[in-house]
Scaffold this active site. Structure first.
Site, PDB file in Angstrom:
ATOM      1  N   HIS A  20     -53.248  69.091  71.416  1.00 55.38           N
ATOM      2  CA  HIS A  20     -52.309  70.194  71.291  1.00 55.38           C
ATOM      3  C   HIS A  20     -52.303  71.512  70.762  1.00 55.38           C
ATOM      4  CE1 HIS A  20     -48.832  68.026  68.849  1.00 55.38           C
ATOM      5  NE2 HIS A  20     -48.703  69.138  68.057  1.00 55.38           N
ATOM      6  N   ASP A  80     -53.957  63.430  73.163  1.00 52.97           N
ATOM      7  CA  ASP A  80     -53.238  64.544  72.256  1.00 52.97           C
ATOM      8  C   ASP A  80     -54.087  63.969  70.734  1.00 52.97           C
ATOM      9  OD1 ASP A  80     -52.222  66.158  71.892  1.00 52.97           O
ATOM     10  OD2 ASP A  80     -50.650  65.675  71.278  1.00 52.97           O
ATOM     11  N   SER A  92     -48.119  68.763  63.116  1.00 54.79           N
ATOM     12  CA  SER A  92     -49.438  68.218  63.992  1.00 54.79           C
ATOM     13  C   SER A  92     -50.066  68.284  63.898  1.00 54.79           C
ATOM     14  CB  SER A  92     -49.065  68.594  65.272  1.00 54.79           C
ATOM     15  OG  SER A  92     -47.390  69.044  65.807  1.00 54.79           O
TER      16      SER A  92
END
Length: 343
Positions: free
Chosen positions: A79, A110, A193
């Site tokens: 992402h 992911d 992230s």
């Protein structure tokens, strides 16, 4: 246990910051008067690992990444890269940005890998720990670029292991359901992230991925509840992406079917109807066929396609499970040896 969580999404940047300085009454700068072993260990870990944590910028935002090898490969979240194929990467020890391109992305877990176009000398790949040996209570440090503040570190503990978490879709999130995640109390914020979750042996035990939300706070991030993809998953997926640009062995369980949510006569979700089966796949080999409605996997009730995905994410390829289903209104069961989800 299955949790729904909101992504610590890339794309946030911080505003200008101000700083101030203070000195003692004598005019000399003050030095810490107390030292301890734990503080020294923190500083050693940060010195060992933080130079290997990078900031990744796309046209739509920013996130973090980890230097995977000395050839310029960097692992991050899918992402973070989104649909981009080119990136700007900032190393911890440099003020300049380096060009990078996409090696491959695997949204189901992911994870993604990007590669520096002209890798500089002296890249410091991280050392990955054995995520199977991660235990609740171990100290963990989260490193990345929260809110655009590069090379930031937060601390906490491993709060739980083996979590199965479903990401929400949208805003660059693939909406993946990921099993065996590490839960941590170390703060994970937007921009974190793709960064590193590290133990006190300077080993990366996970990639910071998302934070839980508190419905009582209008969907704001829940304090002290973050999740990281475990190191075993990272290295398996990254190695495949680097070698071939795709994933053929995800380590994720699969039934070998295409399916959709089934609705009852009162239009309530009541299971998952099989649209088709893969020839020779787990479901077909166990006698399941198109039109069967799956209502339970093992002891887990199945009401929607998402609940089936979540149930499978907590299982392993090669394991056996009982699938409960209905065919023409009659209840049946089948013992299924699970296969592997492909690319």
């Amino acid at each position: 246990m299955v949790l729904c969580a909101a992504l610590a999404l890339a794309g946030c940047t911080s505003g200008p910051s101000s700083s101030s300085s203070a000195s003692s009454s004598t005019g000399a700068s003050a030095s810490p008067s107390v030292t301890n072993q734990l503080q020294t260990e923190y500083q050693q870990v940060i010195g060992n690992v933080l130079p290997s944590v990078v900031q990744i910028t796309t046209a739509s935002g920013l996130g973090s990444g980890i230097v995977y090898d000395d050839k310029g490969d960097i692992v991050t979240n899918a992402h973070v890269v989104g649909t981009a194929t080119s990136f700007q990467v900032s190393l911890a020890n440099s003020s300049s940005q380096l060009d990078a391109t996409l090696v491959g992305s695997y949204p189901d877990s992911d994870l993604a890998v990007v590669k520096l176009t002209n890798p500089p000398s002296g890249l410091r790949p991280v050392t990955f720990g054995n995520s199977a040996q991660v235990e609740v209570g171990q100290i963990a440090l989260a490193m990345g670029s929260p809110l655009g503040l590069s090379s930031s570190v937060t601390e906490g503990i491993v709060s739980a292991t083996g979590r199965t978490v479903t990401e929400p879709q949208g805003g660059g999130s693939p909406g993946a359901t990921i099993g065996n995640m590490v839960q941590t109390s170390a703060a994970i914020n937007p921009g974190n992230s793709g960064g590193a979750l590290v133990n006190l042996s300077s080993q990366v035990i996970g990639i910071n991925t998302l934070a839980a939300v508190d419905p009582e706070l209008n969907g704001s991030a829940a304090t002290g509840i973050g999740f990281a993809i475990p190191s075993a998953t990272i290295t398996s997926i990254a190695d495949q992406l680097i070698s071939s640009g795709k994933v053929t062995n995800s380590g994720r369980a699969a039934l070998g079917i295409s399916a959709r949510t089934y609705y009852s006569g009162s239009y309530q979700p009541a299971g998952v109807v099989i649209v088709s089966t893969t020839s020779g796949g787990p479901a077909a080999s166990a006698g399941l066929q198109a039109g069967d409605v799956i209502t339970q996997v093992g002891s887990t009730p199945i009401t929607t396609l998402n609940s089936l995905t979540t149930a499978l994410a907590s299982l392993s390829p090669g394991s056996r499970t009982t699938v409960t289903y209905t065919r023409s209104g009659a209840g049946k069961t089948a013992d299924v040896t699970l296969g592997t989800l492909g690319s």
